[in-house]
Design a protein around this motif. Structure first.
Motif, short mmCIF file in Angstrom:
data_model
loop_
_atom_site.label_atom_id
_atom_site.label_comp_id
_atom_site.label_asym_id
_atom_site.label_seq_id
_atom_site.Cartn_x
_atom_site.Cartn_y
_atom_site.Cartn_z
N ARG A 60 12.46 101.81 14.28
CA ARG A 60 11.06 101.58 13.91
C ARG A 60 10.67 100.13 14.13
N THR A 61 11.59 99.21 13.81
CA THR A 61 11.30 97.79 14.00
C THR A 61 11.14 97.46 15.48
N ILE A 62 11.96 98.07 16.32
CA ILE A 62 11.86 97.84 17.77
C ILE A 62 10.52 98.34 18.31
N ILE A 63 10.08 99.50 17.80
CA ILE A 63 8.78 100.03 18.23
C ILE A 63 7.65 99.12 17.78
N VAL A 64 7.71 98.62 16.53
CA VAL A 64 6.67 97.74 16.01
C VAL A 64 6.59 96.46 16.84
N LYS A 65 7.75 95.94 17.26
CA LYS A 65 7.77 94.71 18.04
C LYS A 65 7.45 94.96 19.51
N GLU A 66 7.17 96.23 19.88
CA GLU A 66 6.82 96.62 21.23
C GLU A 66 7.92 96.26 22.24
N VAL A 119 16.96 87.77 8.76
CA VAL A 119 16.37 86.57 9.36
C VAL A 119 15.90 86.85 10.78
N LEU A 120 16.64 87.74 11.49
CA LEU A 120 16.33 88.04 12.89
C LEU A 120 14.94 88.68 13.03
N ASN A 121 14.43 89.23 11.98
CA ASN A 121 13.13 89.90 12.04
C ASN A 121 12.00 88.96 12.46
N ILE A 122 12.22 87.65 12.30
CA ILE A 122 11.17 86.70 12.68
C ILE A 122 11.11 86.50 14.20
N ALA A 123 12.18 86.94 14.90
CA ALA A 123 12.20 86.77 16.37
C ALA A 123 11.18 87.70 17.01
N GLU A 124 10.35 87.15 17.88
CA GLU A 124 9.31 87.91 18.54
C GLU A 124 9.65 88.23 19.99
N GLU A 125 10.47 87.39 20.62
CA GLU A 125 10.81 87.60 22.01
C GLU A 125 11.82 88.74 22.14
N THR A 126 11.62 89.54 23.16
CA THR A 126 12.50 90.70 23.38
C THR A 126 13.94 90.28 23.61
N ALA A 127 14.14 89.28 24.47
CA ALA A 127 15.50 88.86 24.81
C ALA A 127 16.25 88.36 23.58
#
Length: 506
Positions: A60-66, A119-127
């Motif tokens: 779900r988190t991966i989908i939200v972050k597109e 903490v990783l949840n703040i990362a926005e970049e896909t890589a």
């Protein structure tokens, strides 16, 4: 704790479980044994809560972050690969590091992984997110393998006369963890997002590490005399391999069904709550029956050949799922039937898992291994390795077949595989290949040696042969031992046992 020992090699005081005189009149077990069981149950509960929650909250988190959904397969594959790589080495890692050290290190590293997720949840970049998540899932595989194996090893050592029941109790908490994990993880995800759910799991594993540090006893196998010949005898034992194959079939079944069951239930349109109740009923069937089977196998002798019933029973249940063409008289898409069949299948799986563990233990001892930390680490490494290899292969089969052909074909394939596995397991467990050596030798004397020649050559070439060691290597029967070898000290790891019997207690 200091490694203090008396003249008999026994570590007194805080390094051992309390003696019989320290027990209360209300309990058959000492306070230290109960604390060890609590720590083992907590580890089984929390690590499996984590394993059951991640497939719910991470996609779900991966989908939200597109983030492209294709990365899901990579991230989750690393977990399975890590377990398959590290689990076989637990037979060496745990005796070398010791039970408490292995338990605590894996708990604290697991806590660090899930707190890092928060903490990783703040990362926005896909890589950044995908690379870090992939590394963390690989480390999680090591944590899961080490924590699961070490908690089972120390608990079985603490209850040597009730090892099968202790294993069943820990498996009960495995089922409870899989039941409540998605519920708690989903609720926390809804309330506080991905970070809240991961922080809860991380803190739970951190608590588990502290429980292990204060409750567990450090037992190592560094000073144990190596037994390569007995270990090889166990790993090549026909019955040992047969029940391990039964365990592999159970892992493959859950791998096949695990990737296809949730989409199939979603097709009923019953909602997430009903799906959760169906999964809860299935896991609670496993959790409720595993300790019961452990008690039954302790009180009554159950022949190892009955292990074939596990894949056979699951195969029969799979025949009604779908349904397959042979049972077209059953109306399709009956949700109550699916729930009932999942419940029954998990009862068969619990029966097979506990009987497999009990048989592995008995066969290892019959092959000359002692009830010590190295032996239990070997048994449980085999147990978990066969499950995870089957689970990984089943997941590949299930994911490919479901999206190409649907659930009916999954039911057909699962039924065919489990019937085939039942036949193979029956042949391994029922047919003694050793008895076929003499007829084969008469037919092909230049290719196959006679049993007597084979045993004589083994005794001449082995540098390990000495009085009291097995002189016969018939895999279908118990090996013969001299009286000096079979005379063992009173059962118990922490009660008047020398270091050479059970390992160093610190």
């Amino acid at each position: 704790m200091e490694n203090l020992q008396n003249e008999k090699g026994v570590a007194p005081g805080a390094g051992t479980l309390p003696m019989d005189s320290e027990r209360t009149g209300r309990s058959r077990f000492s306070r230290s044994q109960i604390l060890i069981l609590i720590a083992g149950c907590c580890s089984s509960l929390f690590i499996n809560m984590a394993e059951a929650s991640v497939p719910l909250i991470l996609p779900r988190t991966i989908i939200v972050k597109e983030i492209p959904y294709a990365y899901i397969g990579l991230i989750f594959a690393m977990f399975s690969i890590s377990i398959i790589l590290f689990e076989p080495f637990q037979a060496k890692i745990i005796p070398f590091l010791g039970t408490r050290t292995s338990f605590c290190i894996s708990s604290f590293v697991g806590a660090a992984c899930y707190l890092s997720y928060a903490v990783l949840n703040i990362a926005e970049e896909t890589a950044a997110f995908v690379s870090c998540a992939t590394i963390l899932r690989f480390v999680e595989g090591f944590v899961y393998a080490t924590l699961s194996t070490s908690s089972n090893v120390i608990t079985c050592l603490a209850f040597p006369e009730h090892a099968t029941i202790a294993f069943g109790i820990l498996e009960c908490f495995v089922g409870i963890g899989y039941t409540v994990g998605p519920i708690i993880g989903g609720a926390l995800y809804a309330a506080g997002g991905f970070s809240a759910a991961c922080a809860f799991i991380g803190l739970s594993l951190l608590l588990t590490g502290f429980l292990g540090y204060f409750f567990l006893v450090q037992i190592t196998g560094i000073n144990l005399r190596p037994k390569p010949r007995e270990t090889k005898r166990a790993l090549t034992d026909r019955i040992f391999l047969g029940v391990a194959f039964v365990n592999f079939s159970g892992g493959m079944f859950w791998g096949v069904l695990g990737t296809s069951l949730e989409p199939y239930l979603a097709s009923f349109g019953c909602g997430a709550q009903v799906e959760g109740l169906i999964f809860a009923a299935a896991f609670l069937a496993y959790a409720g029956t595993a300790p019961i089977f452990g008690w039954i196998f302790l009180k009554f002798h159950v022949d190892y050949r009955w292990a074939v019933l596990a894949p056979l029973g699951v195969a029969i249940c799979c025949m009604f799922l779908g349904p397959i063409p042979s049972f077209t008289f059953i109306p399709p898409r009956l949700l109550w039937l699916v729930t009932l069949l999942l419940f029954i299948m998990n009862v068969f799986i619990a029966f097979g898992s506990v009987l497999v563990f009990d048989t592995l233990k008995e066969r290892a001892i019959a092959c000359g291994l002692e009830e010590n930390v190295a032996t239990y680490a070997l048994i449980l490494a085999v147990f978990f390795t066969t499950i995870y290899i089957g689970d990984a292969l089943g997941a590949i089969i299930g994911s490919v077949v479901y999206f190409e052909y649907g659930f009916v074909r999954i039911a057909e394939i699962a039924t065919g595989l489990l019937f085939a596995f039942s036949i193979i397991a029956a042949l391994i467990l029922l047919v003694d290949c050793g008895r076929l050596r003499e007829p084969a030798h008469r037919m092909f004397p230049s290719l196959i040696k006679a049993s007597s020649d084979r045993e004589a050559q083994a005794e001449e070439t082995s540098h390990l042969i000495k009085p009291g060691y097995p002189t016969r290597d018939n895999l279908g029967e118990l090996p013969d031992y001299d009286e000096a070898t079979t005379m063992q000290q009173p059962t118990g790891v922490f009660f008047n046992q020398s270091n050479n019997d059970y390992g160093s207690i610190r």
